[in-house]
Write a protein that holds these residues in place. Structure first.
Motif, mmCIF file in Angstrom:
data_model
loop_
_atom_site.group_PDB
_atom_site.id
_atom_site.type_symbol
_atom_site.label_atom_id
_atom_site.label_comp_id
_atom_site.label_asym_id
_atom_site.label_seq_id
_atom_site.Cartn_x
_atom_site.Cartn_y
_atom_site.Cartn_z
ATOM 1 N N UNK A 1 64.252 78.108 48.885
ATOM 2 C CA UNK A 1 65.604 78.439 49.148
ATOM 3 C C UNK A 1 67.044 78.128 49.349
ATOM 4 N N UNK A 2 68.152 78.510 48.781
ATOM 5 C CA UNK A 2 69.797 77.966 49.072
ATOM 6 C C UNK A 2 69.551 78.211 50.849
ATOM 7 N N UNK A 3 69.521 76.918 51.930
ATOM 8 C CA UNK A 3 69.887 77.659 53.085
ATOM 9 C C UNK A 3 71.453 78.141 53.493
ATOM 10 N N UNK A 4 72.077 78.495 51.911
ATOM 11 C CA UNK A 4 73.745 78.778 52.438
ATOM 12 C C UNK A 4 73.555 80.325 51.743
ATOM 13 N N UNK A 5 72.978 80.201 51.200
ATOM 14 C CA UNK A 5 73.320 81.754 50.227
ATOM 15 C C UNK A 5 71.915 82.372 50.163
ATOM 16 N N UNK A 6 70.567 81.985 50.338
ATOM 17 C CA UNK A 6 69.425 82.479 50.775
ATOM 18 C C UNK A 6 68.747 82.334 48.910
ATOM 19 N N UNK A 7 70.339 81.846 48.320
ATOM 20 C CA UNK A 7 69.501 82.019 45.947
ATOM 21 C C UNK A 7 67.976 81.182 46.308
ATOM 22 N N UNK A 8 67.368 81.622 45.303
ATOM 23 C CA UNK A 8 66.357 81.390 44.699
ATOM 24 C C UNK A 8 66.306 80.126 44.030
#
Length: 79
Positions: free
Chosen positions: A32-39
């Motif tokens: 998961x992206x640390x900024x956006x939470x996107x997978x």
């Protein structure tokens, strides 16, 4: 219908981020992206911070985190 993150390999991986490479420490299909939470599927992972040990979905997300951590980067020198 299952999506690409479901099923036996559909869990989040644990990664050790290195200079120019990364090492999977716990198998999975994505992080998961640390900024956006996107997978981010592991085969598409291109941006991360070795110092912070966190992944980013894009260069923009990486820059956003860098500015969050170092607000002085917002200031531009005019001289």
């Amino acid at each position: 219908m299952m999506n690409r993150f479901e099923g036996p390999g559909g869990k989040e991986a644990r990664i050790r981020y290195l200079d120019g490479d990364f090492q999977v420490t716990s198998p999975g299909a994505f992080v998961r992206c640390a900024v956006t939470g996107e997978s981010i599927p592991l085969d598409e992972l291109k941006y991360w911070s070795v110092a912070r040990q966190e992944p980013y979905v894009s260069a923009t997300a990486s820059l956003r985190r860098e500015i969050e951590m170092h607000p002085e980067l917002r200031k531009r020198s005019t001289s």
